[in-house]
Design a protein around this motif. Sequence first.
Motif, PDB file in Angstrom:
ATOM      1  N   ASP A 126      -9.657  -7.011  10.383  1.00  0.00           N
ATOM      2  CA  ASP A 126      -9.549  -8.019  11.329  1.00  0.00           C
ATOM      3  C   ASP A 126      -8.421  -9.025  11.215  1.00  0.00           C
ATOM      4  OD1 ASP A 126     -10.351  -9.877  13.346  1.00  0.00           O
ATOM      5  OD2 ASP A 126     -12.106 -10.052  12.726  1.00  0.00           O
ATOM      6  N   PHE A 127      -7.466  -9.193  11.856  1.00  0.00           N
ATOM      7  CA  PHE A 127      -6.510 -10.272  11.915  1.00  0.00           C
ATOM      8  C   PHE A 127      -6.972 -11.436  12.685  1.00  0.00           C
ATOM      9  CE2 PHE A 127      -4.300  -6.657  10.420  1.00  0.00           C
ATOM     10  CZ  PHE A 127      -3.748  -6.784   9.415  1.00  0.00           C
ATOM     11  N   PHE A 128      -7.290 -12.774  12.257  1.00  0.00           N
ATOM     12  CA  PHE A 128      -7.837 -13.815  13.017  1.00  0.00           C
ATOM     13  C   PHE A 128      -7.072 -15.153  12.850  1.00  0.00           C
ATOM     14  CE2 PHE A 128     -10.361 -14.284   9.323  1.00  0.00           C
ATOM     15  CZ  PHE A 128     -10.539 -15.459   9.229  1.00  0.00           C
ATOM     16  N   SER A 129      -7.133 -16.087  13.569  1.00  0.00           N
ATOM     17  CA  SER A 129      -6.622 -17.489  13.024  1.00  0.00           C
ATOM     18  C   SER A 129      -7.827 -18.468  13.280  1.00  0.00           C
ATOM     19  CB  SER A 129      -5.536 -17.795  13.967  1.00  0.00           C
ATOM     20  OG  SER A 129      -5.189 -19.012  13.797  1.00  0.00           O
ATOM     21  N   LEU A 153     -16.709  -0.741   6.548  1.00  0.00           N
ATOM     22  CA  LEU A 153     -16.042  -1.968   5.854  1.00  0.00           C
ATOM     23  C   LEU A 153     -15.053  -2.641   6.663  1.00  0.00           C
ATOM     24  CD1 LEU A 153     -16.163  -3.658   3.390  1.00  0.00           C
ATOM     25  CD2 LEU A 153     -14.096  -2.154   2.687  1.00  0.00           C
ATOM     26  N   PHE A 154     -15.571  -3.847   7.067  1.00  0.00           N
ATOM     27  CA  PHE A 154     -14.835  -4.893   7.818  1.00  0.00           C
ATOM     28  C   PHE A 154     -14.107  -5.980   7.006  1.00  0.00           C
ATOM     29  CE2 PHE A 154     -18.048  -3.345  10.568  1.00  0.00           C
ATOM     30  CZ  PHE A 154     -17.199  -3.296  12.029  1.00  0.00           C
ATOM     31  N   LEU A 155     -12.842  -6.010   6.895  1.00  0.00           N
ATOM     32  CA  LEU A 155     -11.966  -6.701   6.247  1.00  0.00           C
ATOM     33  C   LEU A 155     -11.213  -7.828   7.029  1.00  0.00           C
ATOM     34  CD1 LEU A 155      -9.957  -4.014   4.171  1.00  0.00           C
ATOM     35  CD2 LEU A 155     -12.077  -5.296   3.700  1.00  0.00           C
ATOM     36  N   GLN A 156     -11.585  -9.170   6.675  1.00  0.00           N
ATOM     37  CA  GLN A 156     -10.835 -10.082   7.491  1.00  0.00           C
ATOM     38  C   GLN A 156      -9.581 -10.710   6.807  1.00  0.00           C
ATOM     39  OE1 GLN A 156     -14.831 -12.455   7.509  1.00  0.00           O
ATOM     40  NE2 GLN A 156     -14.578 -12.412   9.660  1.00  0.00           N
ATOM     41  N   VAL A 157      -8.712 -10.874   7.476  1.00  0.00           N
ATOM     42  CA  VAL A 157      -7.377 -11.375   7.159  1.00  0.00           C
ATOM     43  C   VAL A 157      -7.182 -13.058   8.074  1.00  0.00           C
ATOM     44  CG1 VAL A 157      -5.050 -11.322   6.784  1.00  0.00           C
ATOM     45  CG2 VAL A 157      -6.562  -9.230   6.590  1.00  0.00           C
ATOM     46  N   MET A 165       2.459 -12.319   4.851  1.00  0.00           N
ATOM     47  CA  MET A 165       1.977 -11.089   4.910  1.00  0.00           C
ATOM     48  C   MET A 165       1.640 -10.259   6.218  1.00  0.00           C
ATOM     49  SD  MET A 165      -1.679  -9.521   2.834  1.00  0.00           S
ATOM     50  CE  MET A 165      -2.585 -10.360   3.934  1.00  0.00           C
ATOM     51  N   CYS A 166       1.396 -11.179   7.166  1.00  0.00           N
ATOM     52  CA  CYS A 166       1.024 -10.725   8.569  1.00  0.00           C
ATOM     53  C   CYS A 166       2.404 -10.064   9.268  1.00  0.00           C
ATOM     54  CB  CYS A 166       0.428 -11.513   9.495  1.00  0.00           C
ATOM     55  SG  CYS A 166      -1.320 -11.924   8.971  1.00  0.00           S
ATOM     56  N   TYR A 167       3.627 -10.836   8.779  1.00  0.00           N
ATOM     57  CA  TYR A 167       4.947 -10.772   9.413  1.00  0.00           C
ATOM     58  C   TYR A 167       5.263  -9.515   8.842  1.00  0.00           C
ATOM     59  CZ  TYR A 167       5.379 -15.430  11.369  1.00  0.00           C
ATOM     60  OH  TYR A 167       4.943 -16.586  11.938  1.00  0.00           O
ATOM     61  N   SER A 168       5.160  -9.421   7.424  1.00  0.00           N
ATOM     62  CA  SER A 168       5.398  -7.983   7.001  1.00  0.00           C
ATOM     63  C   SER A 168       4.910  -6.814   7.636  1.00  0.00           C
ATOM     64  CB  SER A 168       5.293  -8.152   5.499  1.00  0.00           C
ATOM     65  OG  SER A 168       6.052  -9.108   4.911  1.00  0.00           O
ATOM     66  N   LEU A 169       3.418  -6.979   8.074  1.00  0.00           N
ATOM     67  CA  LEU A 169       2.672  -6.022   8.512  1.00  0.00           C
ATOM     68  C   LEU A 169       2.977  -5.757  10.145  1.00  0.00           C
ATOM     69  CD1 LEU A 169      -0.584  -6.388   6.553  1.00  0.00           C
ATOM     70  CD2 LEU A 169       1.348  -4.672   6.307  1.00  0.00           C
ATOM     71  N   ASN A 170       3.831  -6.410  10.988  1.00  0.00           N
ATOM     72  CA  ASN A 170       4.174  -6.645  11.970  1.00  0.00           C
ATOM     73  C   ASN A 170       2.983  -6.976  12.905  1.00  0.00           C
ATOM     74  OD1 ASN A 170       6.743  -5.805  11.720  1.00  0.00           O
ATOM     75  ND2 ASN A 170       6.173  -3.576  11.519  1.00  0.00           N
ATOM     76  N   VAL A 171       2.321  -8.050  12.722  1.00  0.00           N
ATOM     77  CA  VAL A 171       1.323  -8.359  13.225  1.00  0.00           C
ATOM     78  C   VAL A 171       1.350  -9.995  13.954  1.00  0.00           C
ATOM     79  CG1 VAL A 171      -1.347  -9.201  13.219  1.00  0.00           C
ATOM     80  CG2 VAL A 171      -0.611  -7.298  11.804  1.00  0.00           C
ATOM     81  N   HIS A 172       1.752  -9.960  15.136  1.00  0.00           N
ATOM     82  CA  HIS A 172       2.223 -10.883  15.884  1.00  0.00           C
ATOM     83  C   HIS A 172       1.177 -11.389  17.057  1.00  0.00           C
ATOM     84  CE1 HIS A 172       5.941 -10.257  13.795  1.00  0.00           C
ATOM     85  NE2 HIS A 172       5.995  -9.207  14.030  1.00  0.00           N
ATOM     86  N   VAL A 173       0.196 -10.666  17.302  1.00  0.00           N
ATOM     87  CA  VAL A 173      -0.727 -10.904  18.489  1.00  0.00           C
ATOM     88  C   VAL A 173      -2.203 -11.013  17.799  1.00  0.00           C
ATOM     89  CG1 VAL A 173      -1.634 -10.142  20.671  1.00  0.00           C
ATOM     90  CG2 VAL A 173       0.734  -9.685  20.082  1.00  0.00           C
ATOM     91  N   LEU A 174      -2.959 -12.117  18.252  1.00  0.00           N
ATOM     92  CA  LEU A 174      -4.439 -12.279  17.723  1.00  0.00           C
ATOM     93  C   LEU A 174      -5.251 -12.323  19.103  1.00  0.00           C
ATOM     94  CD1 LEU A 174      -3.533 -14.956  14.881  1.00  0.00           C
ATOM     95  CD2 LEU A 174      -3.934 -12.510  14.787  1.00  0.00           C
ATOM     96  N   PRO A 175      -6.397 -11.883  18.773  1.00  0.00           N
ATOM     97  CA  PRO A 175      -6.919 -11.182  17.563  1.00  0.00           C
ATOM     98  C   PRO A 175      -6.539  -9.639  17.596  1.00  0.00           C
ATOM     99  CG  PRO A 175      -8.821 -11.445  19.221  1.00  0.00           C
ATOM    100  CD  PRO A 175      -7.568 -12.121  19.662  1.00  0.00           C
ATOM    101  N   PHE A 176      -6.280  -9.385  16.254  1.00  0.00           N
ATOM    102  CA  PHE A 176      -5.754  -7.618  16.140  1.00  0.00           C
ATOM    103  C   PHE A 176      -6.369  -7.045  15.047  1.00  0.00           C
ATOM    104  CE2 PHE A 176      -2.506  -4.884  14.804  1.00  0.00           C
ATOM    105  CZ  PHE A 176      -1.930  -4.557  16.084  1.00  0.00           C
ATOM    106  N   PHE A 177      -6.756  -5.876  15.473  1.00  0.00           N
ATOM    107  CA  PHE A 177      -7.286  -4.939  14.674  1.00  0.00           C
ATOM    108  C   PHE A 177      -6.684  -3.642  14.480  1.00  0.00           C
ATOM    109  CE2 PHE A 177     -10.171  -7.220  17.404  1.00  0.00           C
ATOM    110  CZ  PHE A 177     -11.122  -7.782  16.556  1.00  0.00           C
ATOM    111  N   ARG A 178      -7.003  -3.252  13.190  1.00  0.00           N
ATOM    112  CA  ARG A 178      -6.468  -1.692  12.786  1.00  0.00           C
ATOM    113  C   ARG A 178      -7.673  -0.987  12.122  1.00  0.00           C
ATOM    114  NH1 ARG A 178      -0.350  -3.196   9.957  1.00  0.00           N
ATOM    115  NH2 ARG A 178       0.612  -3.342  11.978  1.00  0.00           N
TER     116      ARG A 178
END
Length: 276
Positions: A126-129, A153-157, A165-178
Amino acid sequence: MAEVLGRSKLVLPWKGRRSVPPSSKRSPSLVAYRRSSSASPCSRPLRSSSLMKSGFYGERLAWGERIREEPVKERVDGLCVKMALCIGKGLKWWEKGVQPNMKEIQSAQDLVDSLVNGGNKLIIVDFFSPGCGGCKALHPKICQFAEMNPEILFLQVNYEEHKSMCYSLNVHVLPFFRFYHGAQGRLCSFSCTNATIKKFKDALAKHSTVRCSLGPAKGLEESELMALASNKDLSFRYTVKSMPVEQLSPVNPQEFIVPASRVSKSKESESKVLVR
């Protein structure tokens, strides 16, 4: 008349209160205290002159040596402790309602290790801000899903703490899930809000079924690992795994000899195509 009054030590009225002769200040006087079995005597006695200024509000008085005021001091100390607990630092919104199967990622190495060590579990990243309103509104429901599915298992970033790290993983929209699972690696990735929570429910119902994946957990893709390793802002190292070279069987060179008739025909067809 004055001598008689001095010898008898009569108490004369003064301003509506009883006064004590000056000679009585030199001699030890009686003190008053409240009856209390649980309290210990105070160190400073209360003289009779100060007794008239302090009110006991109708409580029963007893004459003794010291005042038992320890219970009042204990109540004050307890009040200070309660006030200190109330003034303590409050939890942030992404820290409220966190379940035991929810973990906040601290670094890129922590993310890679958590995915690899997850084994055959379904892992949701879970990518959040902290400043994202959609993330804040969706957080209570994610906590409910984590409570109902303790095997996941839920991982919060935190995006604000791990932007690079999010730029390297191509995460540019929030909230985002993988979604990740064992040797299969990443299953799906999407962005959803509180209004489009159906995406998350459908993905959870689809991938939460019991699966048996052969081999170790894959985790991130190799391209993502290389991107994290090449990022100068991250203290992450990755070595490319060398693939074993397969031993080829001896090849008969006659199998690769093409007849001359086929070569001439292929040249004629090519010339015809060029002429047209």
